[in-house]
Enzyme design. Sequence first.
Site, PDB file in Angstrom:
ATOM      1  NE  ARG A   1      -1.723  -0.267   3.990  1.00 16.28           N
ATOM      2  CZ  ARG A   1      -1.958   0.883   4.586  1.00 16.28           C
ATOM      3  NH1 ARG A   1      -2.968   1.634   4.211  1.00 16.28           N
ATOM      4  NH2 ARG A   1      -1.206   1.313   5.578  1.00 16.28           N
TER       5      ARG A   1
ATOM      6  NE  ARG B   1      -1.209  10.685   7.619  1.00 26.08           N
ATOM      7  CZ  ARG B   1      -0.138  10.812   8.345  1.00 26.08           C
ATOM      8  NH1 ARG B   1       0.491  11.970   8.423  1.00 26.08           N
ATOM      9  NH2 ARG B   1       0.327   9.790   9.017  1.00 26.08           N
TER      10      ARG B   1
ATOM     11  NE  ARG C   1      17.263  -2.399   2.804  1.00 24.66           N
ATOM     12  CZ  ARG C   1      16.097  -1.976   3.254  1.00 24.66           C
ATOM     13  NH1 ARG C   1      15.053  -2.759   3.230  1.00 24.66           N
ATOM     14  NH2 ARG C   1      15.962  -0.767   3.729  1.00 24.66           N
TER      15      ARG C   1
ATOM     16  NE  ARG D   1      16.851   7.529   7.083  1.00 22.62           N
ATOM     17  CZ  ARG D   1      16.050   7.169   8.072  1.00 22.62           C
ATOM     18  NH1 ARG D   1      14.847   7.705   8.179  1.00 22.62           N
ATOM     19  NH2 ARG D   1      16.445   6.298   8.973  1.00 22.62           N
TER      20      ARG D   1
ATOM     21  CD  GLU E   1      19.869   5.852   7.216  1.00 26.19           C
ATOM     22  OE1 GLU E   1      19.677   6.613   8.183  1.00 26.19           O
ATOM     23  OE2 GLU E   1      18.988   5.102   6.768  1.00 26.19           O
TER      24      GLU E   1
ATOM     25  CE1 TYR F   1      13.422  -2.148  11.791  1.00 25.22           C
ATOM     26  CE2 TYR F   1      11.058  -2.068  12.190  1.00 25.22           C
ATOM     27  CZ  TYR F   1      12.316  -1.472  12.211  1.00 25.22           C
ATOM     28  OH  TYR F   1      12.449  -0.196  12.708  1.00 25.22           O
TER      29      TYR F   1
ATOM     30  CG  ASP G   1       9.017   0.007  14.714  1.00 30.82           C
ATOM     31  OD1 ASP G   1      10.110   0.396  14.263  1.00 30.82           O
ATOM     32  OD2 ASP G   1       7.935   0.193  14.137  1.00 30.82           O
TER      33      ASP G   1
HETATM   34  P1  FAD Z   1      20.008  -4.819  19.287  1.00 29.90           P
HETATM   35  O1  FAD Z   1      19.727  -3.419  19.631  1.00 29.90           O
HETATM   36  O2  FAD Z   1      20.696  -5.090  18.016  1.00 29.90           O
HETATM   37  O3  FAD Z   1      20.880  -5.462  20.473  1.00 29.90           O
HETATM   38  C1  FAD Z   1      21.544  -6.698  20.353  1.00 29.90           C
HETATM   39  C2  FAD Z   1      22.866  -6.602  21.081  1.00 29.90           C
HETATM   40  O4  FAD Z   1      23.466  -7.911  21.119  1.00 29.90           O
HETATM   41  C3  FAD Z   1      23.875  -5.678  20.375  1.00 29.90           C
HETATM   42  O5  FAD Z   1      24.300  -4.671  21.260  1.00 29.90           O
HETATM   43  C4  FAD Z   1      25.020  -6.626  20.002  1.00 29.90           C
HETATM   44  O6  FAD Z   1      26.298  -6.016  20.115  1.00 29.90           O
HETATM   45  C5  FAD Z   1      24.860  -7.733  21.028  1.00 29.90           C
HETATM   46  N1  FAD Z   1      25.470  -8.992  20.589  1.00 29.90           N
HETATM   47  C6  FAD Z   1      25.226  -9.655  19.429  1.00 29.90           C
HETATM   48  N2  FAD Z   1      25.999 -10.765  19.360  1.00 29.90           N
HETATM   49  C7  FAD Z   1      26.734 -10.807  20.492  1.00 29.90           C
HETATM   50  C8  FAD Z   1      27.738 -11.700  20.996  1.00 29.90           C
HETATM   51  N3  FAD Z   1      28.138 -12.762  20.287  1.00 29.90           N
HETATM   52  N4  FAD Z   1      28.292 -11.433  22.211  1.00 29.90           N
HETATM   53  C9  FAD Z   1      27.922 -10.340  22.914  1.00 29.90           C
HETATM   54  N5  FAD Z   1      26.997  -9.464  22.468  1.00 29.90           N
HETATM   55  C10 FAD Z   1      26.414  -9.680  21.282  1.00 29.90           C
HETATM   56  N6  FAD Z   1      12.721   1.224  15.978  1.00 29.90           N
HETATM   57  C11 FAD Z   1      11.794   2.171  16.275  1.00 29.90           C
HETATM   58  O7  FAD Z   1      10.897   1.918  17.079  1.00 29.90           O
HETATM   59  N7  FAD Z   1      11.856   3.412  15.716  1.00 29.90           N
HETATM   60  C12 FAD Z   1      12.829   3.764  14.834  1.00 29.90           C
HETATM   61  O8  FAD Z   1      12.856   4.902  14.344  1.00 29.90           O
HETATM   62  C13 FAD Z   1      13.813   2.776  14.485  1.00 29.90           C
HETATM   63  N8  FAD Z   1      14.782   3.074  13.613  1.00 29.90           N
HETATM   64  C14 FAD Z   1      15.691   2.108  13.275  1.00 29.90           C
HETATM   65  C15 FAD Z   1      16.698   2.441  12.363  1.00 29.90           C
HETATM   66  C16 FAD Z   1      17.629   1.487  11.990  1.00 29.90           C
HETATM   67  C17 FAD Z   1      18.704   1.854  11.001  1.00 29.90           C
HETATM   68  C18 FAD Z   1      17.550   0.171  12.539  1.00 29.90           C
HETATM   69  C19 FAD Z   1      18.535  -0.883  12.111  1.00 29.90           C
HETATM   70  C20 FAD Z   1      16.570  -0.145  13.465  1.00 29.90           C
HETATM   71  C21 FAD Z   1      15.636   0.817  13.845  1.00 29.90           C
HETATM   72  N9  FAD Z   1      14.652   0.540  14.793  1.00 29.90           N
HETATM   73  C22 FAD Z   1      13.712   1.494  15.109  1.00 29.90           C
HETATM   74  C23 FAD Z   1      14.570  -0.783  15.450  1.00 29.90           C
HETATM   75  C24 FAD Z   1      15.342  -0.870  16.785  1.00 29.90           C
HETATM   76  O9  FAD Z   1      16.706  -0.599  16.550  1.00 29.90           O
HETATM   77  C25 FAD Z   1      15.154  -2.277  17.362  1.00 29.90           C
HETATM   78  O10 FAD Z   1      13.804  -2.473  17.687  1.00 29.90           O
HETATM   79  C26 FAD Z   1      15.960  -2.577  18.624  1.00 29.90           C
HETATM   80  O11 FAD Z   1      17.267  -2.105  18.545  1.00 29.90           O
HETATM   81  C27 FAD Z   1      15.995  -4.066  18.851  1.00 29.90           C
HETATM   82  O12 FAD Z   1      16.658  -4.368  20.063  1.00 29.90           O
HETATM   83  P2  FAD Z   1      17.412  -5.763  20.252  1.00 29.90           P
HETATM   84  O13 FAD Z   1      17.809  -5.830  21.681  1.00 29.90           O
HETATM   85  O14 FAD Z   1      16.599  -6.855  19.700  1.00 29.90           O
HETATM   86  O15 FAD Z   1      18.681  -5.683  19.276  1.00 29.90           O
END
Ligand code: FAD
Length: 370
Positions: free
Chosen positions: A175, A179, A252, A283, A303, A350, A352
């Site tokens: 979609r 707006r 990606r 961006r 970026e 993915y 948020d």
């Molecule tokens: P992560 O934040 O990736 O944490 C995982 C951690 O595990 C990392 O610190 C990593 O170093 C650690 N790790 C991995 N392997 C190992 C290992 N072997 N030993 C020790 N440590 C390890 N969400 C929104 O709501 N709004 C937004 O505007 C938004 N923008 C985004 C923009 C981008 C470019 C990206 C990529 C994501 C965005 N997100 C956004 C999503 C958001 O980043 C995620 O929801 C969130 O970070 C997920 O948390 P997590 O703990 O699952 O993963």
Amino acid sequence: MKTGNNYDFLIVGAGLYGAVFAHEAKKRGKTCLMIDKREHIGGNTFCKKIEDINVHVYGAHIFHTNDKKIWDYVNDFVPFNRYINSPVANYKGSLYNLPFNMNTFYQLWNVKTPVEAKRIIEEQSKKHQTKKPQNLEEQALSLVGEDIYYKLIKGYTEKQWGRKATDLPSFIIKRLPLRFTFDNNYFNDNYQGIPIGGYNELTGSLLEGIDVQLGVNYFKDKEKLEQLARKTVFTGKIDEFYNYEFGKLEYRGLRFDHETLNLENYQGNAVVNYTEAEIPYTRILEHKHFEFGQQKKTVITREYPLEASSELEPYYPINDEKNNSMFLKYKKKADTDSIIFGGRLAEYKYYDMHQVIGAAMAKTKNILGS
Ligand code: FAD
């Protein structure tokens, strides 16, 4: 730090999933040791202070949710500001508001009413109606017509995916919300903002009283680390955990080029998208605007999208058929394991921020009770 088999949980990864899990476990009387291979907490939400500005080093992070419980939860740790994401698109030097709304239609066609705007979109998209669009270009043209597609979608999408829109599958764009109001708020959610003082305030507060060791890679010392706790929570890459035995999951990639400018205000907005193909970045972020900063200098980030690969820093999972079926093999194996897998890398999904917080809360409730 405690030694021996003393902790209830070893948590691998100090991102939001790990931080919420640790906080909720501690609240229920459990002890946690958290490790992260990076030198900081917060995972991808981490902000680095440069010139007193919180720089989103892993890309713009804007918190938004419709879930009042999650909004109240995060606001208990840190107050959020009134930031509303209203990105602007720059196409060949002209500016357009996003998401596509009456301001955009005025800028494109000088129309002032929804009836006029609808008429133009209908005329332009009518020519492209087909029973089954064969690719992303056909799909987008049939939904929004030529001007919006060629000026605001085509170049940006081709840069993002590194492929021609005619070579991309149509399902990528299901979609394209239009707006017919003068509303530049990118999100439809009821709650939105940035933690005052940046995201480290949120993760720091979640991790209060938790033992955290940074610069520690789980895979370098797996056996020894696992002996320190009764159970492991793993938030890293699931394919790496199983030594890539079913293959490497693809992500990606992105490259972020940060630059400090001796200027108070570079672009007047936190996010400006560059929608023409000739400009290589997608961006430019100007971080101070996430927090209404008044600093003398400014920090911007360009970026750049990178080719999909399994070798790069994993940003966005590519949930196509090949990767999803590979992930299912890993998941099947993980379901029989005693390890808890959670978060965007372990679930190859993915998420948020509000969703990953919700997932970690649900998990702790499920295994430890309310
Ligand atoms: P992560 O934040 O990736 O944490 C995982 C951690 O595990 C990392 O610190 C990593 O170093 C650690 N790790 C991995 N392997 C190992 C290992 N072997 N030993 C020790 N440590 C390890 N969400 C929104 O709501 N709004 C937004 O505007 C938004 N923008 C985004 C923009 C981008 C470019 C990206 C990529 C994501 C965005 N997100 C956004 C999503 C958001 O980043 C995620 O929801 C969130 O970070 C997920 O948390 P997590 O703990 O699952 O993963």
